[in-house]
Structures are given as structure tokens and as C-alpha cells.
Design an enzyme around this catalytic site. Structure first.
Site, short mmCIF file in Angstrom:
data_model
loop_
_atom_site.label_atom_id
_atom_site.label_comp_id
_atom_site.label_asym_id
_atom_site.label_seq_id
_atom_site.Cartn_x
_atom_site.Cartn_y
_atom_site.Cartn_z
N GLY A 222 2.41 14.74 17.33
CA GLY A 222 2.26 13.29 17.52
C GLY A 222 0.99 12.96 18.28
N HIS A 223 0.10 13.95 18.41
CA HIS A 223 -1.14 13.75 19.16
C HIS A 223 -2.30 13.71 18.17
CE1 HIS A 223 1.03 15.97 22.72
NE2 HIS A 223 1.58 14.80 22.41
N ILE A 224 -2.63 12.54 17.73
CA ILE A 224 -3.64 12.37 16.68
C ILE A 224 -4.97 12.10 17.37
CG2 ILE A 224 -4.23 11.18 14.55
CD1 ILE A 224 -1.28 10.22 14.47
#
Lengths: 549, 177
Positions: free
Chosen positions: A478-480
Site C-alpha cells: 500500500g506504499h505507492i
């Protein structure tokens, strides 16, 4: 089409980066308009939607509207489904929200800082890139970001990131499970440290302290976890204008190459414009590059480097889970979803060859690898045939009370072949291109994933854990990050060290899309600190910018 | 569109427990009109109890027996579970037989083990049906939808935990409960 608002600064995106910039600017007398593609969220209503959702995934409480669709983890790896146009060779596994407040609605809340070495990967390890700023440059803004968001932490513990000030709040207590893992970890030379997190341990900024509802992802039911609505509301109270359900589709340029505002599409398909002296792109690392590339009739803007939409990064996760020893229940499902981790692998001396990683210890049983217990019960060996009554309840309780999971975040290097581009041939319901993604995990990161699972196995051994499973593929964190990277050389980066576009002088970018490399720290605190630093630079530049016409 | 549940609220409130449960089954299965006609006839309700389709009362009693009466089971999800089981040919007849062998028996077994001892789960079909009844109550999921999350037994059977999303939380989590 009409001009519906004019302001000093137009901010595209209402997540944490946009909200912090809006709040700071408006408090200093700068007029601000914030545009958000999606709708506002009512917390109590979202909690009820979560309860009704059969799959308790991170996106489950939030709407995916026709005009602002978003990816969900349920779509990942299912070809032909979802919002992303996944071109592979591997699926991109991370998602985000398109609602007022952005993805801080469903984030975990962990706020470790980057390490000083994370800013100098090229110089120190010969891989990746150096940032155009140092840890020391950002440190004062880390302090400010921790204060703004309300970070709880243990200042006595050395997390590898020097601090000039203490944490705003005492640390969130580590869980009983963490203590069990710590006892085992110390037998193999590792330590478990409290994780700094934007979660109240006392009343802070009029918000309640955390009572461990164990639902940080997907929604904190009481607002003890920081979310960007806190700063948005404050900004609006001070005069900022928030326009929700406004899907920005391009940044408008003057003939001299400066930005004059943005054009957005409403749910009914009509377009309007907002003009400003400066534009701040704060639409996260998928929508920001997509908008830039859709601008100028689809030829793109701010892209003389050719790197808008390139260098897409995540923290691919090595996931492992097991049951603790029969005589050592760990009682998960209590407290925040994660309260501690193993940080020493972040400083691996082999970072020139293999990814570093940090181990996140989960308090959420097997919810990450399997699902909510209500779903897990339908998947596992419960109940056995001709098993029921109190014996079943006891066996289930015994099982869940022993559930362990570790999730290690690895580092991905910037790779120009990992891209997000507008799919001009595949439009959403209001005619806007969906994000097309190409993505792969290289040997550097795979090395870190392998090392992480080997460490998990050592931990399981020290814990005498049973039923050990190491998931054979990487999950999205979830770390874009990294799709409009910053750097000193305009030929090789999109923005400078303050987030200012090399090509469009009155446009700034905030958010994790700026990261030249991604380290192993959950990115939100760093992007918040960068946003606060950008706000100072932007405000200083405002007097020299053209009027909004 | 009107909500059938609210339309019949007054009728529901006026009915005795057994009949209220029949009403819930009717709502859950989409056969409200037919069920409602039967509801008003005490004679037909009595006949159904012994030989007819499984009533919600009977299903709830069976559920309580299969869970050793350890939990407070709620009628509303129960009606959804019963309707789902009745719709499924794999469970409909075995469920009726299971009820016949337990709830409708002369000496009703009161525990899961007593049901097993009685031989009511000897057949594969009966055992699978009992298993499915328990899966429904523990998961709170039926036909791909959530019937009841907060009261699902997967959470209620964990004395050390609370279902996430309640505002209750814990006074502390750093020690064993």
C-alpha cells in the site's frame, strides 16, 4: 465549462500531503482551493458499511464511485478486473482511496522515519539514487510532521534516525504478543522495538486516545488514528474551499509554460476549471503522474526528463504466519494492528546487493494472510465433521489465541521500466483514462524478500512455532512511491528537492511520488515532512508568481 | 420500493415469539405472503412443528443444541441461515431429518455430544448439514453476504477479543488477558 473558483493556490488531492499544505497556507493568509476526485466519508456510516462487507479488505468501508473508481486488493492478480490496467509482468499489489481525506482513512498509522543512509543509496551503496536533500535537511520537518499528525513513540529507543526533539506523545504500549516475540528474538540476537505511530495515547488535538479497537485498517471507529480530514477540516474552517467529486483531468498551461489552473470533470460529465497562481499536485503516486501525462492534449507536461510515471516503487512484503507454541498463547486481535517491529535489518551492510527490510509484527492474527476470523472460519479446518458445541468453541479459541504473523517491508529500487501511464484506450465511466501499470520485482528486492522470510523462519524457530507458512509471493504494502521523482538534474528527475517542477515553475508536487528511493520506512511521515518543507518554499515563491487569471 | 420488514413491524410486534420467528423466515426467504397466511392459523403452525418444514423456532433450538447453548443466538440472522439451508437441495432434506432426530424427538438432546450419541449425525448428509449450520453461525456470512458481523461466533467465542470496529476496545493489550 466555467471557472468556478480562483485562488492563490490550487491543490489537487485531499490526502495527507494536500491537507497539510492547505492547512499551513490558509493559516498564513494564502487563499486555497482543494479539489478531491471522490466524495466525503462519514465515519459512522463507513464503519457500518465495513461491518456489512463480506470481505473486510482495506477498501471495504469506502465508496468506489463511478466517477472516481479505485483499485481494491480483491482485484489484484485477477486479470481483466478492477481499476488498474495491469500489464505485468507481475501484478502491482497496492491500492489507495479516492475520497476526501485520501488513503489516510485506511492506513495503518505507522510512522517510522527514514534512515540517514536512505537518502544516499547511490553514494553509500552504489545503487538507486541519492535524494536532493539529506536526512539533516528533513529532520526539522519530521519534528513538525510528528507534531501535526500526533505521533506516539518511545524516544529512549534508537531507531537509527537521530532526533532533535521528543515524540509528542508517549509510546503506544507494545502488545503481549510483541513481548513474546521479543523474548524469542533476543535469543537469536535481535530486538523488538516499539513502532512510532500517529495514534493518540492521550487526548491530542481534541481527539480521543486509542483504545485498541484493532481495526486501524480499514477504519478506526473513534478517530484516534490520524487522518487527513483533521487538517482539511481545519483548513476549511480558516477559509479554504474544498470541492469534492471533482476529478482533475489536466493541468492548464499558459503559453509561457506556467500553470494557470486545472480542469476537472464532475460526476455528470461536465467540465469546469479552477485557476490559481500556483498548482500543487497532491494526488498520490498513481493519479498525480496520470494527470500530468493527460495534460496538454495527452502529450503531457512537466516531463522533459521523460520520467513522469516511471520508477514506480512499493515496499513488497514478505509475509509469514504460524501458530505459537502450544504452551504460549499470544492473544492477538487486541490493540492497534501493529505496535512493534524488528528494525535492525533496515541497516543491513549488504544494501548494495540485496534489499534491506523491516519486520512488522502483527497484532491482527491471520487477518492479513487469510482474512477476518469470520472468513477464516469458512476456509480452515473448522469445524471438523461431527465437531461442535463447547469443544469446537474451545478449539477455535485455542487456534486464534496462538496466531502469529510477520510482514517484512523490503526496498524496491527506482526502475524506469516500472511505470504508470494513462490508458487512453481504456476509459472509466466519465471518460477519463484508467491507470495502466507495468511492474516487476527485481533480483535486488527478491533477495530482501528471501532474507526476510529466512529471518521469519528463525523467529518461528525461536518461538517453537507450529504450522509455519511463508507466502511464496510478495504482497503490496500500500506504499505507492516514486512516479515523479525529485532530483538535482532536470534531465533525470521531475521535480527539485522542494517538489517544484523543473519544467513548470509555479507547480509543486507533494506526496510519495517524489521519493527517489524508498528506504524501508512506511512512507506517510516522510511525505508529510516533505510536504511541510514544500509549503515553506511555495509560500516564499508566491509573491513572484503570476496572478491567477 | 417499500421495505417489507417495516411494513410488517406492527404485525411482528403483536405476534408471540414462535410466530415472530415464522415471520422472519418469510422475510428471509421471500415467501412472506404465504408464510404470513399460515402465521395467522394456530392449527397450521402446530402441524408444521411436528411434520412440516423446519420452523425458525426449531432451527434456533437446533442451533443452540449444536453450540451447546453457549451463546445468545439471534433470530434475525437465524432466519437468513435457515432460508439459505432450505433453498439448498444439499441441506434441505438433511436439515429436516436432523430436526426430526433432535428437536422433534421425544427426549430432545441438549448438547452436541448428545446429538452425536443419539446417532443423529451418523449419515454424511446430516453431519455435513450440522457442520454448515455451525459455519453459518460462526462466520455470520450467508450466500456471500454478511448476516451478522458483531455477533458472529468466530468473534463471540473469543473471550480475549472484541469484534473490530466496536468502540469498546480494551483497557490494555500489553499483558495476557
Amino acid at each position: 465549462m466555467s471557472i468556478v473558483a480562483t485562488a492563490d493556490v490550487v491543490i489537487v488531492g485531499s490526502g495527507v500531503a494536500g491537507a497539510l499544505v492547505a492547512d499551513r497556507l490558509v493559516r498564513r493568509g494564502v487563499s486555497v482551493v482543494v479539489l478531491e476526485a471522490g466524495p466525503p466519508v462519514d465515519r459512522d456510516r463507513a464503519v457500518e458499511i465495513f461491518r456489512q462487507a463480506p470481505a473486510k479488505v482495506p477498501e471495504s468501508p469506502y465508496p468506489s464511485t463511478a466517477h472516481a473508481p479505485r483499485p481494491t486488493v480483491l482485484d489484484i492478480g485477477v486479470p481483466g478486473t478492477g481499476y488498474f490496467v495491469q500489464e505485468g509482468p507481475e501484478p502491482f499489489g497496492s491500492t489507495y482511496e479516492r475520497v476526501v481525506g485520501g488513503t489516510t482513512w485506511h492506513w495503518l498509522g505507522s510512522t517510522p522515519r527514514l534512515l540517514p543512509s536512505d537518502f544516499e543509496m547511490r553514494t553509500r551503496f552504489g545503487v538507486g539514487r541519492d535524494w536532493p536533500l539529506t536526512y539533516a535537511d528533513l529532520e526539522p520537518y519530521y519534528v513538525q510532521a510528528e507534531k501535526e499528525m500526533g505521533v506516539a513513540g518511545d524516544g529512549r529507543q534508537d531507531q537509527g534516525s537521530p532526533r532533535s526533539a521528543g515524540f509528542p506523545m508517549p509510546a503506544v504500549p507494545i502488545s503481549f504478543l510483541d513481548k513474546v516475540v521479543r523474548g524469542a528474538a533476543r535469543t537469536i540476537g535481535l530486538d523488538v522495538l516499539s513502532t512510532p505511530q500517529a495514534r493518540n495515547t492521550e487526548t491530542y488535538n481534541d481527539r480521543h486516545h486509542c483504545v485498541g479497537n484493532s481495526n486501524c485498517i480499514p477504519i478506526c471507529p473513534i478517530g484516534a488514528k490520524y487522518d487527513a480530514v483533521i487538517h482539511l477540516d481545519r483548513a476549511v474552517e480558516k477559509g479554504a474551499k474544498l470541492i469534492s467529486d471533482a476529478v482533475v483531468r489536466e493541468v492548464l498551461l499558459r503559453e509561457d509554460g506556467t500553470a494557470r489552473g486545472v480542469r476537472f470533470r464532475r460526476p455528470d460529465g461536465t467540465d469546469d476549471e479552477v485557476l490559481g497562481r500556483a498548482v500543487v499536485m497532491a494526488a498520490h503516486a498513481i493519479e498525480t503522474p496520470k494527470i500530468l501525462l493527460m495534460s496538454n492534449g495527452g502529450d503531457g507536461i512537466a516531463n522533459s526528463s521523460g520520467q513522469v510515471g516511471q520508477n514506480l516503487m512499493d515496499h513488497p512484503i514478505a509475509l509469514s504466519y504460524a501458530l505459537s507454541a502450544p504452551d504460549q498463547p499470544v492473544y492477538p486481535q487486541r490493540g492497534p494492528l501493529s505496535t512493534a517491529g524488528i528494525e535492525s535489518p533496515r541497516q543491513s551492510p549488504d544494501r548494495g546487493l540485496r534489499s534491506a527490510f523491516r519486520v512488522e509484527i502483527g497484532n491482527d492474527g491471520w487477518r492479513f494472510p487469510i482474512g477476518d476470523p469470520t472468513f477464516e472460519f469458512t476456509q480452515g479446518p473448522f469445524p471438523a465433521l461431527r465437531e461442535g458445541g463447547a469443544a469446537l468453541a474451545a478449539r477455535w479459541e485455542d487456534h486464534v489465541s496462538h496466531e502469529l504473523r510477520f510482514a517484512s517491508l523490503t526496498e524496491q529500487l527506482p526502475d524506469r521500466a516500472n511505470t504508470i501511464t494513462p490508458a487512453f484506450d481504456l476509459l472509466d465511466d466519465i471518460g477519463i483514462p484508467r491507470p495502466r501499470i507495468t511492474f516487476s520485482i527485481d533480483a535486488y528486492t527478491q533477495g530482501g524478500l528471501d532474507d526476510a522470510q529466512a529471518l521469519h523462519e528463525r523467529l518461528f524457530g525461536a518461538l517453537r512455532a507450529r504450522e509455519r507458512t511463508h507466502v511464496p509471493f510478495a504482497f503490496g504494502a500500500g506504499h505507492i512511491m516514486g512516479t515523479t521523482i525529485m532530483g538535482t538534474d532536470p534531465r533525470d528527475s521531475v521535480a527539485d528537492g522542494f517538489g517544484r517542477s523543473h519544467d513548470v515553475p509555479n507547480m509543486w508536487i507533494v506526496g510519495s511520488s517524489l521519493f527517489p528511493t524508498c528506504g524501508t520506512a512506511n512512507p506517510t511521515l516522510t511525505l508529510a515532512a516533505l510536504a511541510l518543507r514544500t509549503e515553506v518554499a511555495l509560500r516564499a515563491a508566491l509573491p513572484s508568481l503570476p496572478a491567477a487569471v | 420500493m417499500t421495505n417489507p420488514r417495516s411494513d410488517v413491524r406492527a404485525l411482528e410486534a403483536a405476534l408471540p415469539l414462535a410466530s415472530r420467528r415464522e415471520l422472519l423466515v418469510g422475510l428471509a426467504s421471500g415467501t412472506l405472503v404465504m408464510a404470513g397466511a399460515d402465521l395467522l392459523s394456530p392449527a397450521s403452525a402446530g402441524a408444521a412443528t411436528r411434520t412440516g418444514p423446519v420452523t425458525l423456532d426449531e432451527f434456533m433450538e437446533l442451533s443452540e443444541i449444536l453450540t451447546d447453548d453457549e451463546f445468545s443466538l439471534d433470530d434475525e440472522p437465524g432466519a437468513l441461515y435457515l432460508a439459505s439451508l432450505v433453498r439448498d437441495p444439499a441441506y434441505n432434506d438433511p436439515l429436516r431429518q436432523l430436526v426430526q432426530d433432535t428437536v422433534r424427538a421425544d427426549r430432545v438432546p441438549r448438547t452436541f455430544n448428545a446429538v452425536v450419541r443419539r446417532g443423529a449425525l451418523r449419515s454424511e448428509a446430516a453431519a455435513r448439514t450440522a457442520q454448515q449450520v455451525l459455519v453459518l453461525w460462526y462466520s455470520g456470512l450467508v450466500d456471500g453476504r454478511t448476516a451478522d458481523y458483531l455477533e458472529a461466533l468466530a468473534w463471540q467465542s473469543l473471550p480475549f477479543a472484541e469484534p473490530p470496529s466496536t468502540k469498546i476496545g480494551f483497557s490494555k493489550w500489553d499483558e495476557a488477558p
